[in-house]
Write a protein that holds these residues in place. Structure first.
Motif, PDB file in Angstrom:
ATOM      1  N   TYR A   1      96.474  54.594  15.395  1.00  0.00           N
ATOM      2  CA  TYR A   1      97.265  55.117  16.510  1.00  0.00           C
ATOM      3  C   TYR A   1      97.568  54.027  17.522  1.00  0.00           C
ATOM      4  CZ  TYR A   1      95.071  59.356  14.632  1.00  0.00           C
ATOM      5  OH  TYR A   1      94.622  60.349  13.798  1.00  0.00           O
TER       6      TYR A   1
ATOM      7  N   PHE B   1      98.040  53.561  21.123  1.00  0.00           N
ATOM      8  CA  PHE B   1      97.821  54.226  22.408  1.00  0.00           C
ATOM      9  C   PHE B   1      98.825  53.773  23.463  1.00  0.00           C
ATOM     10  CE2 PHE B   1      93.249  56.100  22.521  1.00  0.00           C
ATOM     11  CZ  PHE B   1      93.509  56.790  21.351  1.00  0.00           C
ATOM     12  N   ASP B   2      99.325  52.566  23.348  1.00  0.00           N
ATOM     13  CA  ASP B   2     100.344  52.106  24.305  1.00  0.00           C
ATOM     14  C   ASP B   2     101.604  52.950  24.174  1.00  0.00           C
ATOM     15  OD1 ASP B   2      98.711  50.039  25.266  1.00  0.00           O
ATOM     16  OD2 ASP B   2      99.381  48.665  23.704  1.00  0.00           O
TER      17      ASP B   2
ATOM     18  N   MET C   1     101.743  56.057  22.965  1.00  0.00           N
ATOM     19  CA  MET C   1     101.421  57.397  23.461  1.00  0.00           C
ATOM     20  C   MET C   1     101.518  57.450  24.990  1.00  0.00           C
ATOM     21  SD  MET C   1      98.228  58.700  21.119  1.00  0.00           S
ATOM     22  CE  MET C   1      98.312  58.737  19.318  1.00  0.00           C
ATOM     23  N   ARG C   2     100.995  56.419  25.625  1.00  0.00           N
ATOM     24  CA  ARG C   2     101.030  56.366  27.094  1.00  0.00           C
ATOM     25  C   ARG C   2     102.468  56.322  27.598  1.00  0.00           C
ATOM     26  NH1 ARG C   2      98.133  52.384  27.370  1.00  0.00           N
ATOM     27  NH2 ARG C   2      96.101  53.338  27.820  1.00  0.00           N
TER      28      ARG C   2
ATOM     29  N   SER D   1      89.252  60.639  21.835  1.00  0.00           N
ATOM     30  CA  SER D   1      89.829  59.482  22.524  1.00  0.00           C
ATOM     31  C   SER D   1      91.293  59.707  22.861  1.00  0.00           C
ATOM     32  CB  SER D   1      89.677  58.220  21.668  1.00  0.00           C
ATOM     33  OG  SER D   1      88.312  57.879  21.518  1.00  0.00           O
ATOM     34  N   VAL D   2      92.015  60.429  21.989  1.00  0.00           N
ATOM     35  CA  VAL D   2      93.417  60.757  22.266  1.00  0.00           C
ATOM     36  C   VAL D   2      93.499  61.713  23.445  1.00  0.00           C
ATOM     37  CG1 VAL D   2      95.498  61.867  21.354  1.00  0.00           C
ATOM     38  CG2 VAL D   2      94.154  60.347  19.894  1.00  0.00           C
TER      39      VAL D   2
ATOM     40  N   LEU E   1      92.720  59.891  26.628  1.00  0.00           N
ATOM     41  CA  LEU E   1      93.841  59.039  27.055  1.00  0.00           C
ATOM     42  C   LEU E   1      94.802  59.829  27.939  1.00  0.00           C
ATOM     43  CD1 LEU E   1      95.710  56.483  26.781  1.00  0.00           C
ATOM     44  CD2 LEU E   1      96.679  57.619  24.778  1.00  0.00           C
TER      45      LEU E   1
ATOM     46  N   THR F   1     102.534  62.045  20.186  1.00  0.00           N
ATOM     47  CA  THR F   1     101.671  61.336  19.243  1.00  0.00           C
ATOM     48  C   THR F   1     102.261  61.013  17.873  1.00  0.00           C
ATOM     49  OG1 THR F   1     100.714  63.408  18.405  1.00  0.00           O
ATOM     50  CG2 THR F   1      99.628  62.392  20.318  1.00  0.00           C
TER      51      THR F   1
ATOM     52  N   ALA G   1      92.193  53.283  17.123  1.00  0.00           N
ATOM     53  CA  ALA G   1      93.142  53.232  18.238  1.00  0.00           C
ATOM     54  C   ALA G   1      93.426  51.781  18.594  1.00  0.00           C
ATOM     55  CB  ALA G   1      92.571  53.951  19.457  1.00  0.00           C
TER      56      ALA G   1
ATOM     57  N   GLU H   1      95.365  49.398  21.558  1.00  0.00           N
ATOM     58  CA  GLU H   1      96.025  49.335  22.860  1.00  0.00           C
ATOM     59  C   GLU H   1      95.773  47.979  23.490  1.00  0.00           C
ATOM     60  OE1 GLU H   1      94.652  52.077  25.853  1.00  0.00           O
ATOM     61  OE2 GLU H   1      92.683  52.258  24.921  1.00  0.00           O
TER      62      GLU H   1
END
Length: 407
Positions: A19, A21-22, A24-25, A53-54, A57, A266, A379, A381
């Protein structure tokens, strides 16, 4: 920063969920800013990807959580989501789940039927605690999506029709144990057309106005989720236009908009990495057999869903002509396929492929069918990658059984 899939596959093995995460953010930021001119709460749909963790976030970004089971509520709480940002949805809530949700002090329970309303009332009375509720209204609008993920028509199991909803609100208003604070609708998932959303929002907003006329003041306008993403060649809804039609529908009303995205946040920030085991050609059909299977990613066989496949070996052009192949797994089912008729060069055992758009409804729908351990999750990021779920092993799978073996 590009993700080094080869390094991750070497370190953590395959199948492997990865995943970004950047991304997703950024997806969250874009949607939140679209509603910048209104009071709003982005309640992440935990069912899309329930890794702690998702959830954490999004919680740190200010999101709430849309949950459809007590387990998801507890996941949201464990990940740091405050109770007043949690919504409990779903058509079949048990009494113990309702009781636990009320004790947690969540924002509200979405009711799907009159029978459920009376169950919530009974539980609340038993606890001596008023229950904040909303009612899921079925506006009978065709969402123009896959029939399995359509939820806003009378033929679907979700929600109640307008007239019944109004009667339920009147009942709740007069109850000592129910506090009708919200209204909810969700017409389907993977929506790529704005007009059905606009139509549904207008219908439900008119109901809010009619309720206000008889003294029932709604505070939360929950528009559900369902924003579509690109899996193949879809044209997704512009989030600014999406926010605009929602805010225009409630013009003149003092409401907090609640939006419940999952896939939008996501899906395209996730990949399922898999390695080739070998090839099989029966003369009429070419199969590339990989170590991922339908138990790891259910969407293709369940919905006939399309996921892009990226061949990650650098010498692809030197392998020879790319020809159509079905990407299949080791499960003993004819439905065990991940992609069909994809152009792939000749492959060798150990070659790495990435199945795209796997960040939503991937791991959360995974199973242990054929006693296969579920994949690890990673993850990435800000240039760093970390393990956020261990790979399941055999002992993990039999832990709840082996204590019951006969002597």
């Amino acid at each position: 920063m590009p993700i080094d899939f080869h390094a991750l596959a070497e370190k953590y093995g395959t199948p492997l969920y990865v995943y970004d995460f950047d991304q997703m953010r950024e997806n969250y930021r874009r949607l939140k800013e679209a509603f910048a001119g209104s009071k709003s709460l982005i309640a992440y749909a935990v069912k899309a990807n329930s890794n702690l963790s998702v959830i954490s976030l999004f919680g740190k970004l200010g999101a709430g959580a849309d949950c459809v089971s007590l387990g998801e509520i507890l996941r949201a709480r464990t990940a740091g989501i405050e109770p007043y940002r949690i919504i409990f949805s779903g058509v079949g809530k048990r009494d113990d789940e309702i009781e636990a949700a009320l004790k947690e002090g969540i924002l509200m329970i979405n009711l799907e039927s009159e029978a459920e309303m009376h169950r919530v009332e009974e539980v609340a009375q038993r606890l001596g605690q008023e229950a904040r509720i909303s009612i899921r209204v079925n506006p009978n609008v065709d969402p123009q999506t896959h029939p399995y993920i359509s939820t806003g028509l009378h033929e679907n199991k979700f929600g109640v029709e307008i007239d019944r909803a109004k009667r339920m609100y009147i009942y709740a208003k007069n109850s000592d144990w129910l506090d009708p604070v919200g209204i909810h609708f969700h017409i389907g998932s993977q929506l790529t057309e704005l007009e059905p959303i606009k139509e549904a929002a207008s219908i439900v907003a008119d109901l809010v106005r009619s309720l206000a006329a008889i003294g029932i003041e709604i505070r939360f306008f929950d528009v559900g989720g369902g924003l579509g993403v690109v899996y193949r060649d879809e044209t997704p809804i512009d989030v600014e236009e999406y926010a605009k039609v929602i805010t225009e529908s409630i013009k003149g009303l003092d409401l907090t908009i609640i939006c419940e995205p999952g896939r939008y946040l996501t899906a395209n920030a996730g990949w399922l990495l898999t390695r080739v085991l070998y090839e099989k050609n029966n003369g009429a059909k070419r199969f590339v057999i990989v170590d991922a299977a339908m138990n790891d990613l259910m969407r293709p066989t369940l919905y006939q869903a399309y996921h892009g496949v990226e061949y990650l070996e650098p010498d692809a052009k030197e392998r020879g002509e790319a020809t159509p192949a079905d990407l299949v797994g080791p499960i003993c089912e004819s439905g065990d396929w991940l992609a069909k008729e994809r152009l792939l060069p000749p492959t060798r055992s150990g070659d790495l492929l990435a199945i795209r758009s796997a960040g939503a409804y991937g791991f959360t729908m995974a199973s242990n069918y054929n006693t296969r351990g579920r994949p690890a999750e990673v993850a990435c990021e800000q240039g760093q990658c970390r393990l956020i779920r261990d790979r399941e092993n055999f002992e993990d799978q039999i832990r709840l059984e082996k204590g019951h073996l006969e002597a």
